[in-house]
Design an enzyme around this catalytic site. Structure first.
Site, PDB file in Angstrom:
ATOM      1  N   ASP A  67       0.823  -1.213   0.000  1.00  0.00           N
ATOM      2  CA  ASP A  67       0.000   0.000   0.000  1.00  0.00           C
ATOM      3  C   ASP A  67       0.859   1.267   0.000  1.00  0.00           C
ATOM      4  O   ASP A  67       0.360   2.352   0.319  1.00  0.00           O
ATOM      5  CB  ASP A  67      -0.907   0.023   1.229  1.00  0.00           C
ATOM      6  CG  ASP A  67      -2.246  -0.658   0.992  1.00  0.00           C
ATOM      7  OD1 ASP A  67      -2.464  -1.150  -0.131  1.00  0.00           O
ATOM      8  OD2 ASP A  67      -3.075  -0.709   1.921  1.00  0.00           O
ATOM      9  N   ASP A  83       8.049  -6.013   9.453  1.00  0.00           N
ATOM     10  CA  ASP A  83       9.302  -6.121  10.209  1.00  0.00           C
ATOM     11  C   ASP A  83       9.476  -7.490  10.849  1.00  0.00           C
ATOM     12  O   ASP A  83      10.411  -7.689  11.634  1.00  0.00           O
ATOM     13  CB  ASP A  83       9.356  -5.041  11.291  1.00  0.00           C
ATOM     14  CG  ASP A  83       8.192  -5.138  12.266  1.00  0.00           C
ATOM     15  OD1 ASP A  83       7.051  -5.308  11.795  1.00  0.00           O
ATOM     16  OD2 ASP A  83       8.413  -5.034  13.489  1.00  0.00           O
ATOM     17  N   ASP A 105      -7.438  -7.324  13.859  1.00  0.00           N
ATOM     18  CA  ASP A 105      -7.012  -8.653  14.292  1.00  0.00           C
ATOM     19  C   ASP A 105      -7.855  -9.159  15.461  1.00  0.00           C
ATOM     20  O   ASP A 105      -8.320 -10.299  15.469  1.00  0.00           O
ATOM     21  CB  ASP A 105      -5.521  -8.638  14.657  1.00  0.00           C
ATOM     22  CG  ASP A 105      -5.132  -7.412  15.481  1.00  0.00           C
ATOM     23  OD1 ASP A 105      -6.041  -6.703  15.983  1.00  0.00           O
ATOM     24  OD2 ASP A 105      -3.925  -7.150  15.612  1.00  0.00           O
TER      25      ASP A 105
END
Length: 533
Positions: A136, A197, A289
């Site tokens: 994105d 990451d 989530d």
């Protein structure tokens, strides 16, 4: 009576013509203190005592569960069937389930190579694995770099897909949802999510997928986070303490008792059938989530936490990035609680005890009470009782309960036990932002859907280079000065001075130290500072 009260507070010299405003304020304070301020503060103290006891009972309960788990030797392998995946003589690699790995990205210049490289290095039959990079990025240069990296791995025979969209609607949830719509996803059984990451070990799939493959009631397997930059600065060490407790205690307790816990958004494997049955990814809050996890749990699916499977990742090392992250992590759950509490109550598929666990323990105590009590009691009510001595906080609430909770928290990170005092001061400062974010979420305030991607600096990669490079020190008012922290620090310092002059309970020791912590963080002297170029 009001004039008499004012006279006892102010010296006679303050009653001169030049101090009319001070006299009027003193009179006003005398009028409202006894009938209004004192009763309100007494109510606040009572509510804080109730919340403190609720939090203490929750922490003690979780500690007892962890102790029993250790003594009983119960492990995921004893609770669920686990058999390593093996190649079938007749079927070949077809005996392995098809796995999709999703890596959502947004301008990840420093870490995109780490996550893509780690995902492409996963040990799994290449024809049963699809890597999907969901980019994105708004920076075209970074976009080109990520696409070239995908092409480089594709040239090595890796089945990697580079996917982009023309808008950022829904942020991470929107990107994941769009990724699941691709035609090739229909052949997949499981989906793994890694943030940009995160660097999984090569055996990640072989240690997680078998649980899902052999236990059809499981929807999610969540791995633990391991922090590559925990020793970068004091702020990252303190973050490690909080997150280690979350994984070591909270996630383990939820997994072993109710087979429910909040998905951490990354380093987890979902059964695609369960994900779809729960309604897929939704972007109605900033904790997509947790939203998915609650909905899947209400459908009767179970979750498993694997504390022995660790995935390396990076902690935010700048105070600015950490503040944004904590706002999202505190506002989102509170807002989700508001949206789902009645849906949980009306659900027919899960037991009453599980509903109580989700509503009371998971949401109310851990996501709301824990944030509010820390700031309100130790940064508002306790200092206020110094100025209003008619109201007292019992010693057991002011000293004993926080001491017990702090000691229990040390279970997660024994190596940092000597930093407990710094952790308390740091958490009290951060409770300011968490409390504000919690109320914004509950009331659906202006910043309720604010999403700012946590900045990653790629510290593990650049450590050696940074040591050799000259450090440029530049000062920017907006980047280094945080007025909220300075304001609360000034309030605590003022209360401490008042306690020294007129008090007798010695709260000034705590007030001065806590005020210093607010000042240090208010002036930006925490974490690392990345100057503008």
């Amino acid at each position: 009576m009001g004039q008499l009260a004012a006279a006892t507070v102010l010296p006679n010299s303050a009653l001169g013509g030049t101090d009319d405003i001070a006299v009027q304020l003193s009179l006003l304070w005398g009028w409202i203190k006894a009938p209004l301020i004192v009763p309100l503060l007494n109510i606040a103290v009572f509510l804080c005592l109730i919340m403190s006891l609720m939090l203490l009972i929750e922490r003690v309960y979780m500690s007892i569960v962890i102790l029993l788990l250790k003594l009983s030797g119960r492990s995921p392998e004893t609770r669920y069937k686990f058999q390593p995946m093996k190649e079938d003589v007749e079927l070949g690699n077809s005996s392995y389930p098809m796995v999709l790995v999703q890596i959502p990205m947004f301008n990840e210049r420093e870490v995109y190579q780490l996550s893509i490289g780690a995902a492409c290095g996963l040990s799994w039959p290449s024809d049963r694995l699809i890597i999907q990079v969901l980019d994105d990025s708004t920076d075209l240069t970074i976009k080109d770099m990520v696409e070239l990296e995908c092409q480089r791995w594709a040239s090595k025979g890796i089945n990697i897909k580079y996917e982009v969209r023309d808008n950022r609607k829904g942020y991470k949830a929107g990107a994941l949802r769009e990724g699941m719509k691709r035609g090739y996803v229909k052949s997949c059984d499981f989906v793994v999510i890694f943030d940009a990451d995160f660097q999984p070990e090569s055996d990640f799939l072989t240690r997680t997928i078998p649980f899902l493959a052999h236990n059809p009631q499981l929807a999610l397997v969540q791995a633990r986070w391991e922090f590559v930059n925990a020793d970068e600065c004091l702020m990252t060490r303190l973050q490690e303490m909080s997150l280690d407790y979350h994984f070591t205690v909270e996630q383990e307790v939820g997994s072993s008792t109710y087979a429910f816990f909040g998905f951490n958004g990354t380093a987890g494997v979902w059964r695609i059938a369960a994900l779809n049955e729960a309604g897929g990814w939704k972007d109605r809050t900033t904790v997509e989530d947790m939203d998915l996890a609650v909905r899947a749990s209400l459908k009767g699916w179970k979750f498993l936490y694997l504390g022995t499977v660790k995935v390396k990742n990076e902690l935010p090392s700048t105070f600015k990035a950490y503040r944004y992250q904590q706002h999202r992590w505190s506002c989102g759950p509170a807002n989700l609680f508001r949206k789902m509490v009645m849906e949980i109550v009306r659900n027919k598929k899960v037991s009453l005890w599980k509903k109580v666990h989700v509503i009371y323990s998971f949401f109310f105590v851990r996501k709301i009470i824990a944030h509010i009590i820390t700031f309100v009691l130790y940064c508002v009510v306790l200092p206020a009782t110094v100025v209003i001595p008619e109201v007292q906080v019992p010693k057991w609430a002011a000293v004993y309960i926080p001491t017990v909770i702090t000691i229990l928290n040390a279970v997660g990170t024994p190596r940092s036990i000597h930093l407990l005092v710094f952790w308390i001061l740091f958490e009290n400062v951060m409770s300011l932002h968490r409390t504000m974010a919690t109320f914004i979420g509950l009331l659906e305030g202006v910043r309720v859907n604010e999403w700012i991607v946590t900045e990653k600096l790629g510290g593990a990669l650049k450590a050696k280079a940074a040591a050799k490079a000259p450090r440029i020190r530049r000062f920017f008012f907006g980047d280094r000065i945080y007025l909220l922290e300075l304001g609360v620090g000034a309030f605590l310092f003022s209360c401490g001075c008042y306690d020294v002059l007129f008090g007798n309970n010695h709260y000034f020791i705590y007030l001065f130290v806590q005020a210093l912590a607010f000042f240090v963080m208010g002036f930006g002297y925490v974490g690392i500072y990345v100057p503008h170029t």
